[in-house]
Design an enzyme around this catalytic site. Structure first.
Site, PDB file in Angstrom:
ATOM      1  N   ASP A 194     -18.267 -34.347  30.372  1.00 20.29           N
ATOM      2  CA  ASP A 194     -19.727 -34.088  30.099  1.00 20.29           C
ATOM      3  C   ASP A 194     -20.082 -35.481  30.015  1.00 20.29           C
ATOM      4  O   ASP A 194     -19.792 -36.453  29.318  1.00 20.29           O
ATOM      5  CB  ASP A 194     -20.295 -33.378  29.314  1.00 20.29           C
ATOM      6  CG  ASP A 194     -21.561 -32.890  29.248  1.00 20.29           C
ATOM      7  OD1 ASP A 194     -21.916 -32.084  30.339  1.00 20.29           O
ATOM      8  OD2 ASP A 194     -22.231 -33.217  28.433  1.00 20.29           O
ATOM      9  N   THR A 195     -21.359 -36.063  30.427  1.00 19.17           N
ATOM     10  CA  THR A 195     -22.079 -37.366  30.428  1.00 19.17           C
ATOM     11  C   THR A 195     -23.625 -36.966  30.028  1.00 19.17           C
ATOM     12  O   THR A 195     -24.192 -36.325  30.635  1.00 19.17           O
ATOM     13  CB  THR A 195     -21.912 -38.068  31.713  1.00 19.17           C
ATOM     14  OG1 THR A 195     -20.409 -38.260  31.866  1.00 19.17           O
ATOM     15  CG2 THR A 195     -22.540 -39.333  31.441  1.00 19.17           C
TER      16      THR A 195
END
Length: 201
Positions: free
Chosen positions: A70-71
């Site tokens: 996840d970014t």
């Protein structure tokens, strides 16, 4: 050989994992990505990566390993996710214009056996500096279509690269999958990338 599943629909993450020579299949997790009240950005991205990995792992049988990521783009303590619409995207880009922001990328790897399941995760932090953007540039960039599905409304590996003056940290982490950390974590789960595979002499 252990099977690896990438829990992501992101073409960028798929390209990065292919780049380091890791075979994988793809399964997209279905989770609620809403931040919790008062949740710190680093805790949020780590929780998202872990929940994605768990969601996909729960549907598997056999010797399977799941990689999730996840970014998020962080500025002024705010998590900038994917834009809801044009106005949201343009507001994000104006907020990023002419200043430095943080990009947090979390990775999580999980597997399970008859005895127990394992989960390991890590958060990688980078800094990205934007030059000052004009309203005309922001409007033109939105109309390219690129910002529509990107955290922070830009893609460093795409047209948005022209906005970036400097990066402090891992380029691949800003794209969405920190490769050095991913390779090391996969190695702990007996998933080898190219440099750890036996080759014929």
């Amino acid at each position: 050989m252990r099977r690896l599943i990438l829990a992501s629909s992101s073409p960028r993450r798929q390209e990065l994992l292919t780049q380091i020579g890791v075979p994988f299949s793809v399964q997209v997790p279905a989770i609620d990505e809403t931040p919790l009240a008062g949740e710190a950005p680093s805790a949020y991205v780590q929780r998202m990566a872990e929940e994605k990995a768990r969601a996909v792992l729960a549907q598997q049988k056999g010797d399977v390993c799941v990689l999730a990521a996840d970014t998020s783009v962080i500025v002024d303590g705010l998590i900038l996710g994917k834009p809801a619409d044009a106005a949201d995207a343009k507001a994000m880009l104006r907020r990023l214009s002419g200043r430095e922001h943080q990009v947090l990328s979390a990775i999580a790897v999980a597997d399970q056996s008859r005895l127990q399941s394992r989960m390991k995760s890590q958060v990688v932090s980078c800094k990205v500096a934007f030059r000052t953007l004009t309203d005309a540039e922001i409007d033109a960039y939105w109309h390219t279509g690129e910002p529509r599905d990107k955290a922070g409304s830009y893609a460093i590996q795409g047209l948005g690269a022209v906005f970036v003056q400097a990066i402090h940290g891992s380029y691949s982490a800003v794209v969405g999958l920190p490769l050095a950390e991913t390779a090391a974590l996969l190695g702990e789960f007996a998933i080898a990338c190219w440099q750890n595979k036996e080759t014929d002499s």
